[in-house]
Design an enzyme around this catalytic site. Sequence first.
Site, short mmCIF file in Angstrom:
data_model
loop_
_atom_site.label_atom_id
_atom_site.label_comp_id
_atom_site.label_asym_id
_atom_site.label_seq_id
_atom_site.Cartn_x
_atom_site.Cartn_y
_atom_site.Cartn_z
N GLY A 13 0.82 -1.21 0.00
CA GLY A 13 0.00 0.00 0.00
C GLY A 13 0.85 1.25 0.00
N SER A 15 1.10 3.35 -2.45
CA SER A 15 0.62 4.37 -3.39
C SER A 15 0.06 5.62 -2.74
CB SER A 15 -0.44 3.75 -4.31
OG SER A 15 -1.34 2.94 -3.58
N ARG A 16 -0.40 5.49 -1.49
CA ARG A 16 -1.04 6.65 -0.85
C ARG A 16 -0.70 6.69 0.64
NH1 ARG A 16 -6.38 6.19 -0.51
NH2 ARG A 16 -6.58 4.05 -1.24
N ASP A 64 -2.81 -7.36 -5.03
CA ASP A 64 -3.88 -7.29 -4.04
C ASP A 64 -3.45 -8.13 -2.84
OD1 ASP A 64 -6.18 -7.63 -2.53
OD2 ASP A 64 -7.49 -7.73 -4.28
N ASN A 91 1.50 -2.50 5.45
CA ASN A 91 0.80 -1.24 5.70
C ASN A 91 -0.60 -1.20 5.06
OD1 ASN A 91 0.59 1.90 5.95
ND2 ASN A 91 0.45 1.47 3.75
N TYR A 156 -12.93 -3.49 11.70
CA TYR A 156 -11.58 -2.90 11.67
C TYR A 156 -10.83 -3.21 12.97
CZ TYR A 156 -8.09 0.82 10.84
OH TYR A 156 -6.93 1.53 10.64
N ALA A 158 -11.31 -5.65 15.06
CA ALA A 158 -10.98 -7.09 15.13
C ALA A 158 -9.75 -7.37 14.27
CB ALA A 158 -12.17 -7.91 14.65
N ILE A 189 -4.51 9.87 11.61
CA ILE A 189 -3.46 10.44 10.76
C ILE A 189 -4.12 11.04 9.52
CG2 ILE A 189 -1.29 9.94 9.55
CD1 ILE A 189 -1.22 9.32 12.63
P1 NDP Z 1 -5.02 5.18 2.71
O1 NDP Z 1 -6.46 4.88 2.50
O2 NDP Z 1 -4.53 6.56 2.53
O3 NDP Z 1 -4.12 4.19 1.80
C1 NDP Z 1 -4.35 2.82 1.85
C2 NDP Z 1 -3.30 2.09 1.04
O4 NDP Z 1 -3.58 0.68 1.12
C3 NDP Z 1 -3.32 2.48 -0.43
O5 NDP Z 1 -2.01 2.54 -0.91
C4 NDP Z 1 -4.07 1.32 -1.08
O6 NDP Z 1 -3.66 1.04 -2.41
C5 NDP Z 1 -3.64 0.16 -0.20
N1 NDP Z 1 -4.60 -0.94 -0.28
C6 NDP Z 1 -5.90 -0.95 0.10
N2 NDP Z 1 -6.46 -2.15 -0.17
C7 NDP Z 1 -5.47 -2.92 -0.71
C8 NDP Z 1 -5.42 -4.25 -1.19
N3 NDP Z 1 -6.47 -5.07 -1.16
N4 NDP Z 1 -4.23 -4.71 -1.68
C9 NDP Z 1 -3.15 -3.91 -1.72
N5 NDP Z 1 -3.14 -2.64 -1.29
C10 NDP Z 1 -4.30 -2.16 -0.79
O7 NDP Z 1 -4.70 4.65 4.18
P2 NDP Z 1 -3.68 5.18 5.30
O8 NDP Z 1 -2.41 5.55 4.67
O9 NDP Z 1 -4.40 6.12 6.14
O10 NDP Z 1 -3.50 3.84 6.15
C11 NDP Z 1 -2.37 3.01 6.01
C12 NDP Z 1 -2.42 1.96 7.13
O11 NDP Z 1 -2.43 2.63 8.38
C13 NDP Z 1 -3.67 1.09 7.10
O12 NDP Z 1 -3.36 -0.22 7.49
C14 NDP Z 1 -4.56 1.75 8.13
O13 NDP Z 1 -5.49 0.85 8.68
C15 NDP Z 1 -3.54 2.21 9.15
N6 NDP Z 1 -4.00 3.28 10.00
C16 NDP Z 1 -4.35 4.50 9.48
C17 NDP Z 1 -4.82 5.50 10.31
C18 NDP Z 1 -5.21 6.85 9.83
O14 NDP Z 1 -5.73 7.64 10.63
N7 NDP Z 1 -5.00 7.22 8.58
C19 NDP Z 1 -4.98 5.25 11.75
C20 NDP Z 1 -4.57 3.95 12.18
C21 NDP Z 1 -4.11 3.01 11.32
P3 NDP Z 1 -4.48 1.57 -3.71
O15 NDP Z 1 -4.83 3.00 -3.49
O16 NDP Z 1 -3.48 1.37 -4.81
O17 NDP Z 1 -5.67 0.68 -3.85
#
Ligand code: NDP
Length: 248
Positions: A13, A15-16, A64, A91, A156, A158, A189
């Site tokens: 993950g 990309s973002r 994925d 991540n 989430y 769980a 975040i």
């Molecule tokens: P974003 O929604 O900004 O980014 C999520 C990332 O996960 C993207 O790069 C997306 O890729 C990737 N992703 C989602 N589904 C899949 C999949 N099935 N296979 C591969 N890649 C996938 O999330 P955050 O940066 O905010 O979160 C990152 C991590 O931190 C997560 O695990 C989240 O639960 C955790 N977190 C975030 C918090 C927050 O407040 N932001 C708080 C606590 C934890 P693509 O766009 O290419 O699909």
Amino acid sequence: MKELKKRVVVVTGGSRGIGRACCAAFAREGADVAFTYNKSAENANTLLKELKKYNVRAKAIKADVRDYNECQSVIKKTLNSFGKIDILINNAGIVKDKALFMMKPDEWHDVVDTNLNGTFNMTRAVITLFLKQKSGCIINMSSVSGIAGIARQTNYSASKAGIIGFSRSLAKEVASYNIRVNVICPGYIETDMVNSLSGDIKKSIKESIPVKRLGRADEVAQLCVFLAMDKSSYITGEAIRIDGGLAA
Ligand code: NDP
């Protein structure tokens, strides 16, 4: 000398959001970066160009994390390109918040499949390599929601609590092979995940955080870098909150 020079990191993950900030932070420290994306191909290409400015090798892999075979392929492709792997950052994650009485089975399964099963799939794919080379570092992204319950996040919470249990067990299982496994538990975040909330909800979230602001992705990335460095060599099986005091 950059401390992570010649190390190879795989970030899911990338990309973002937090994953993207991790890729940049590791590249700044000299590491070669392989990152995955699922849907955001354009973001992945932009990041790839950005990473190369740090004079490191970078690779974007579409995969994925819910798919076991695709995760195996991420590890193979990284090895083919970079010859080794030192660090894995699990991540990739999603939220599908809803009160339990409204939650459909696919909303439960999708969150658990991505967050928890995705962590298993990627870790399972890399662990034999780490055991053979007798070194490795795994960092799993959980959440404060995995420590304290948050209403409307049963799926989430769980999945994120599962990541903590998984990581603690694995840390004990592989410690004698010089493999460390740690967990990061961010609070709120500022990424797409939180930005999708309404202005009013964001305002009340900020008020509930002792430092009165959301966290930044780069703050989480810095913790990730620290946990991958030899400076943290005695830390394993730990789950570290980074939440502005939210769950203190
Ligand atoms: P974003 O929604 O900004 O980014 C999520 C990332 O996960 C993207 O790069 C997306 O890729 C990737 N992703 C989602 N589904 C899949 C999949 N099935 N296979 C591969 N890649 C996938 O999330 P955050 O940066 O905010 O979160 C990152 C991590 O931190 C997560 O695990 C989240 O639960 C955790 N977190 C975030 C918090 C927050 O407040 N932001 C708080 C606590 C934890 P693509 O766009 O290419 O699909």
